[in-house]
Design an enzyme around this catalytic site. Structure first.
Site, PDB file in Angstrom:
ATOM      1  N   GLU A 253       0.841  -1.266  -0.500  1.00 54.33           N
ATOM      2  CA  GLU A 253      -0.176   0.080  -0.220  1.00 54.33           C
ATOM      3  C   GLU A 253       1.228   1.216   0.519  1.00 54.33           C
ATOM      4  O   GLU A 253       1.482   1.621   0.930  1.00 54.33           O
ATOM      5  CB  GLU A 253      -0.881   0.388   1.341  1.00 54.33           C
ATOM      6  N   CYS A 287      -2.365   8.919   2.622  1.00 51.48           N
ATOM      7  CA  CYS A 287      -1.953   8.409   1.217  1.00 51.48           C
ATOM      8  C   CYS A 287      -3.013   8.857  -0.091  1.00 51.48           C
ATOM      9  O   CYS A 287      -3.093   8.483  -0.822  1.00 51.48           O
ATOM     10  CB  CYS A 287      -1.463   7.182   1.399  1.00 51.48           C
TER      11      CYS A 287
END
Length: 485
Positions: A253, A287
């Site tokens: 990720e 993010c």
């Protein structure tokens, strides 16, 4: 219990201990610089100890009844609920998150614990047909063994828990390496919760260390079969290369550069609200945060006016102050990097509609527009409260801008026509897109992950089962086979 005094230690084979490495990690409060704890890093020897302990205990844990594993996760959830206020305080101290951010993170972590409770009972076998008379094909889903979890600083409690809890529920052992900026919330705290929940000693281990001490020992070690990593694409690229070379599976990720797109029929006030949250939640250190706000030219003036008014009303300061919206970024390096990004944009010809100050680790919001179309800043992740406003002429133009980045994690589009929004969302090269909402979302049973440089693999729900289990084919021949030789 003092979170930082008691939990700022290595947790190896069921024991809380001091590391044997050659230097100390100093855990600071990013707002006031207070020293929370000094932790001697773990050595390569302790990496081996942790993995070997987890491997040893996992053999019996993997054979334990799923109902018994589920009971441990249920107790971990109850403990998290009982200690929620303490956990929130620790998040505020170690991360510099506001109380709103801390509550949001703990809320989501509890949801992922609830998911793990259900996942414990999900894996099931299948019986498949065979082309051979009398043969029975059984396909079992079994634990991978031991999982290495490397977590980030921005949502350490949540992101670590969303790998650790399901991996344990599915019968695996786990070794956690938290980010050195958040060793307690992302490491020791989680170990303590599961220790008190009755997890067998040695199954879960925490190593507080750094590549400067252990090199690639954490990902090269022969024991872990899966590495679950969340962090920058630069480090993730290295993790992916090393794991592949050692025939391990990596769940990555990584970074993002999300666009929130405002089409010409959008509800402007609502789109502004979504953009403010999507860019400035936890100082923009997310993010999935919307680095770029793309606005149809027909709405440019009204959107910009309303957006700037909202940004000017955001208060930057002490995260413990209930009126604070934006607390400190994680450290001085990040604060300086953000100041450099803003100055680079101005040097390229951008206009600062708002130019925030930087005082220590406090970075006030900056709103930039007018960047050249070929500016590298439009294509990179900006991990902080700096936002780029970009006008577009039509949907095709918006799609080109949104996709003109090496990243593809999240995004959002606002339109008065939901199906128009869905059609637009399908054209964006991301793992996730949200219609008439923000860019920052995570739900326990919906596949989470990115495209392009934003990662490999997925987590949550069925994707988590796929990540932390493997399939094994066992055939049974009823009667006698006939062999050609």
């Amino acid at each position: 219990m003092s979170f930082f005094t008691d939990l700022g230690r290595q947790y190896i084979d069921g024991e809380w201990r001091t590391g044997n490495g050659s230097w100390d990690i100093i855990d600071f409060n990013p707002y006031n610089g207070e020293k929370l704890v000094a932790i001697t890093v773990a050595s390569r020897f302790e990496v081996d100890e942790a993995y070997r302990a987890s491997e040893r205990v996992q053999k019996s844990w993997g054979e334990t009844s799923p109902y018994a594993r589920r009971a441990v996760i249920e107790r971990a959830l109850r403990i998290t609920e009982e200690r929620e206020d303490e956990i929130v305080e620790a998040i505020m101290d170690e991360l510099g998150g506001t109380r709103l951010k801390a509550r949001y993170e703990v809320h989501l972590a509890k949801e992922f614990l609830r998911e793990a409770i259900q996942l414990a009972l999900i894996p099931e076998g299948r019986i498949l047909a065979s082309s051979t008379d009398g043969k029975e094909n059984r396909l079992y889903r079994i634990p991978v063994g031991v999982v290495g979890v490397i977590s980030p600083f921005n949502f350490p409690f949540l992101v670590t828990m969303k790998s650790v809890a399901p991996a344990l529920a599915l019968g695996n052992g786990v070794v956690i390496k938290p980010n050195q900026n958040t060793p307690v919330v992302g490491g020791g705290l989680i170990a303590k919760i599961f220790e008190d929940a009755g997890l067998p000693p040695g199954l879960l281990n925490v190593l507080i260390t750094d590549i400067a001490e252990i090199g690639d020992a954490l990902i090269e070690h022969p024991v872990p079969k899966v590495i679950s990593f969340a962090g920058s694409d630069r480090v993730g690229r290295h993790v992916g290369a090393v794991t592949a070379a050692h025939f391990k599976k990596a769940i990555l990720e990584l970074s993002g550069n999300s666009a929130l797109v405002v089409l010409d029929d959008a509800d402007v006030d609502y789109a502004v609200d979504a953009a403010i949250f999507s860019r400035f939640v936890y100082q923009g250190q997310v993010c999935m945060a919307a680095n770029r706000i793309l606005v149809d030219r027909s709405l440019w003036e009204v959107f910009t006016e309303k957006f700037l008014a909202r940004v000017r009303a955001l208060k930057t300061g002490d995260p413990r102050d209930p009126e604070t919206h934006i607390g400190p970024v994680i450290d001085e390096f990040q604060a300086n990097a953000l100041a450099t990004v803003v100055q680079q944009a101005l040097d390229e010809g951008a206009t600062a509609l708002i130019h925030g100050r930087t005082v220590g680790n406090l970075v006030e919001p900056s709103v930039l527009t007018g960047l050249p179309a070929d500016s590298p800043i439009l294509r990179q992740e900006i991990f902080g409260p700096v936002v780029l406003l970009v006008p577009f002429d039509d949907e095709d133009h918006a799609v080109r801008i949104a996709n003109d980045t090496p990243y593809g994690l999240s995004g959002a589009v606002h339109s008065g026509d939901v199906e128009r929004g869905v059609r637009f969302a399908k054209r964006i090269e991301t793992g996730m897109m949200h219609v008439n909402d923000g860019t920052v979302h995570d739900e326990p049973f919906v596949a989470f992950g990115g495209e392009k440089h934003s990662g490999l693999g997925r987590l949550n729900g069925d994707a988590t089962v796929e990540a932390f289990t493997t399939q094994k084919w066992i055939s049974v021949q009823h009667g006698r086979s006939e062999f050609p030789l």
